[in-house]
Design an enzyme around this catalytic site. Structure first.
Site, PDB file in Angstrom:
ATOM      1  N   HIS A  11     109.513   9.344 -18.358  1.00  0.00           N
ATOM      2  CA  HIS A  11     110.889   9.457 -17.880  1.00  0.00           C
ATOM      3  C   HIS A  11     110.816  10.038 -16.473  1.00  0.00           C
ATOM      4  O   HIS A  11     109.784  10.551 -16.054  1.00  0.00           O
ATOM      5  CB  HIS A  11     111.746  10.342 -18.793  1.00  0.00           C
ATOM      6  CG  HIS A  11     111.254  11.751 -18.935  1.00  0.00           C
ATOM      7  ND1 HIS A  11     112.028  12.838 -18.724  1.00  0.00           N
ATOM      8  CD2 HIS A  11     110.025  12.244 -19.227  1.00  0.00           C
ATOM      9  CE1 HIS A  11     111.323  13.935 -18.898  1.00  0.00           C
ATOM     10  NE2 HIS A  11     110.104  13.607 -19.212  1.00  0.00           N
ATOM     11  N   ASP A 148     105.888  22.516 -21.796  1.00  0.00           N
ATOM     12  CA  ASP A 148     106.754  21.335 -21.857  1.00  0.00           C
ATOM     13  C   ASP A 148     106.768  20.768 -23.270  1.00  0.00           C
ATOM     14  O   ASP A 148     106.452  21.483 -24.223  1.00  0.00           O
ATOM     15  CB  ASP A 148     106.338  20.308 -20.799  1.00  0.00           C
ATOM     16  CG  ASP A 148     104.958  19.716 -21.039  1.00  0.00           C
ATOM     17  OD1 ASP A 148     104.315  20.074 -22.051  1.00  0.00           O
ATOM     18  OD2 ASP A 148     104.521  18.879 -20.224  1.00  0.00           O
ATOM     19  N   ARG A 504     124.593  30.445 -13.274  1.00  0.00           N
ATOM     20  CA  ARG A 504     123.301  29.938 -12.762  1.00  0.00           C
ATOM     21  C   ARG A 504     123.394  29.913 -11.238  1.00  0.00           C
ATOM     22  O   ARG A 504     123.585  28.895 -10.614  1.00  0.00           O
ATOM     23  CB  ARG A 504     123.042  28.550 -13.340  1.00  0.00           C
ATOM     24  CG  ARG A 504     121.576  28.188 -13.413  1.00  0.00           C
ATOM     25  CD  ARG A 504     121.386  26.811 -13.968  1.00  0.00           C
ATOM     26  NE  ARG A 504     122.157  25.845 -13.234  1.00  0.00           N
ATOM     27  CZ  ARG A 504     122.943  24.916 -13.772  1.00  0.00           C
ATOM     28  NH1 ARG A 504     123.050  24.804 -15.045  1.00  0.00           N
ATOM     29  NH2 ARG A 504     123.619  24.075 -13.013  1.00  0.00           N
TER      30      ARG A 504
END
Ligand SMILES: [Fe+2]
Length: 596
Positions: A11, A148, A504
């Site tokens: 991806h 990950d 954020r």
């Protein structure tokens, strides 16, 4: 030494060009093809990188792929054999895709770029992640931690980077956790359970979590057998990802937590059970990140940590790492996920082949830029009236005035950002002070889920007055919007403070981003708060805009009030503008100067 790094086939395909150890261009393929998370060989991105540097493919010393395909296939084959016969369908699918296409990365790169086989190199997946962080960091030595879903075999890796006084760089990984024991895949399983798309919806789980209480944390912890050294094993009875490509979690998960949310189902923030599941998996994820970081500290003794991999995009976990973790400084490269592997692979090869380290990533704008003439052409083609305001004070004053008057403004300036975040180059901006603005931007500008928070941008100088960024100089993580921080007065920043009062936050430096800094300052002069709501310039499900044409199309297709495109201001929507919705845009690929 000219090295092209590429990542694709999973991806977020991307290309990055490193010349004499310095990245000069990096961009994801999706920005050109307008296919979100485009996984195909990044021909457009790579060609643009070469054109940007005035090079042809024949000028390259190496093309480096971000992982080792044969090693990855060996994991897939071994994994499906372990779970045979339930994995038979997964095996058939994977074997076909790999034998038909994915194994042949070398020949495909040769065909695409006309480079000879001896110039095609391969880095390890987690080494690419590690290199993308360490070689971009300000540190001469650091612990490195990559976390990950899975690369070839590893799902997490710990190592160390060092640079000698002469600039010679070394990066080694010395311990790894292996598939199927993976924090990223655990989080992905819950992303699927909560009805979001894996590799896309993880942000939504993180955004949903603060609405809930982690009352299922012990149940989530029971899926993990942790060891004292931060490593762990998953209890695979809860999951299906290792034997079924279509399903990430098992029936047992639904027995314990209730039925999964159907994709596209009702707003999960209205369901206490789903909110609490999100809060629980987020909490356990944070605990595991802290445990992995503690082990990285124990092994290296370093004061500095470079974090990479998709899990490093979890801004809430990063905030806890900053506050509670054992490292004095933490650094993350903005494209921490697999797109960043293209940059990491190129940097790893450059330094392995002897390039000295003489670069630190202070800005994320490594993508294409578009001349004022291209902006004007896009505006004329759409029949939009515009004012030319130059590229400084007047432009910022006018845009800040519109923002202070409650207008939502598209902002397209300079080179596009590397990584999933808009940082003031391809942004939609708005007044952050009222909760109503958040609802408006979610519902009628971006057409996305109402519970999702927006991020604030503020000037580096003003940041500490509005957000609790901890003691000392603000962490570098805030520069790239990679960690949350509590707003000091959340009620005064209703559009960007999340339900738990966190935001954020992005801090903007005057030296690195002068125009954006000036705009935020002008908004501060008008309103008393140098803070803007900053969300990426795209609609739900689409990539961030790249070209002026993309920006104009998205402006017209959404409910934005005004658009700033380079030096041009479109102060209002044209009356009766007919929204044009398409995932196709005019090709942005310059083809001159290349040999094929
Ligand atoms: Fe990865």
């Amino acid at each position: 030494m000219r090295i092209l790094g590429v990542s694709f086939d999973y991806h977020d395909a991307a290309a990055a060009l490193v010349v004499d150890g310095i990245p000069v261009a990096a961009v994801q393929e999706e920005r050109f093809t307008r296919v979100k998370h485009d996984r195909r060989l990044p021909e457009n991105a790579a060609r643009w990188c070469l054109t940007r540097a005035g090079l042809a493919a024949g000028d390259l010393d190496a093309v480096v792929f971000y992982e080792k395909p044969f090693r990855k296939l060996s994991r897939i084959l071994a994994g499906t054999l372990d779970t045979f016969p339930s994995s038979a369908a997964l095996f058939r699918r994977a074997a076909g895709a790999w034998i038909d296409e994915r194994l042949w990365v070398g020949p495909r790169l040769e065909r695409a770029f006309g480079v000879p086989p001896e110039k095609i190199l391969y880095s390890d997946h987690h080494l690419s992640h590690a290199a993308s962080a360490f070689y971009a960091s300000p540190f001469s030595e650091a612990a490195v931690l990559a976390i990950d879903g899975v690369g070839e075999w590893a799902s997490a890796a710990i190592g160390r980077g060092r640079t000698t006084a002469g600039g010679r760089a070394e990066l080694t990984l010395d311990a790894e956790l292996r598939y199927p024991h993976s924090l990223g895949l655990l989080y992905a399983a819950f992303t699927a359970y909560l009805g979001f798309e894996v590799n896309e919806g993880e942000y939504k789980v993180m955004g949903l979590a603060p609405y809930g209480t982690p009352r299922y944390a012990d149940a989530v912890r029971s899926m993990i057998r942790p060891f004292e050294d931060g490593s762990f094993r998953l209890d695979l009875d809860w999951f299906e990802f290792h034997r079924d490509a279509q399903r990430a979690f098992s029936r047992r998960l639904e027995d314990a937590f209730g039925p999964a949310r159907a994709p596209g189902g009702p707003d999960p923030s209205g369901d206490a059970r789903l909110r609490d599941v999100a809060a629980s998996v987020q909490l356990v994820c944070e605990e595991r990140v802290l445990a992995l970081a503690a082990e990285a500290k124990r092994r290296t003794g370093s004061a500095n940590l470079c974090l990479a991999g998709g899990v490093a995009l979890n801004a809430t976990a990063n905030a806890r790492l900053l506050r509670e973790g054992p490292f004095e400084r933490v650094w993350i490269q903005p494209a921490a996920g697999d797109a960043g592997g293209a940059l990491g692979a190129a940097l790893y090869a450059a330094h392995a082949l002897g390039a000295p380290r003489r670069w630190e990533m202070k800005r994320a704008d490594l993508g294409p830029e578009h001349a004022p003439s291209a902006c004007a052409e896009a505006l004329r083609a759409a029949g939009l009236a515009y004012e030319e305001l130059g590229d400084g004070a007047r432009l910022c004053e006018r845009a800040a005035g519109l923002l202070a008057a409650g207008k939502v403004v598209g902002w397209h300036q300079g080179r596009s950002e590397w990584g999933p975040r808009a940082l003031g180059q391809r942004s939609i901006l708005a007044d952050p002070r009222s909760k109503a603005m958040r609802e408006r931007v979610n519902a009628s500008i971006k057409y996305r889920e109402g519970f999702r928070p927006f991020a604030p941008s503020t000037t580096r100088e003003a940041a500490a007055a509005h957000f609790d960024l901890g003691r000392g100089a603000p962490s570098d993580l805030y520069r790239f919007m990679l960690a949350t921080a509590p707003a000091r007065r959340p009620e005064a920043l209703g559009a960007v403070a999340h339900v738990d009062g966190s935001a954020r936050v992005q801090t903007v430096d005057a030296e690195e981003s002068p125009l954006y800094h000036r705009l935020i300052s002008a908004f501060g002069a008008a309103t008393g708060a140098p803070v803007l709501l900053n969300t990426s310039f795209n609609l739900k499900g689409e990539p961030i805009v790249e070209t002026p044409g993309d920006a104009v199309e998205t402006f017209l297709a959404s409910g934005m009030d005004a658009l700033v495109l380079g030096p041009f201001l479109i102060p209002s929507r044209p009356a009766g503008a007919v929204p044009r919705r398409s995932s196709w845009a005019a090709s942005a690929t310059p083809s001159d100067g290349l040999a094929w």
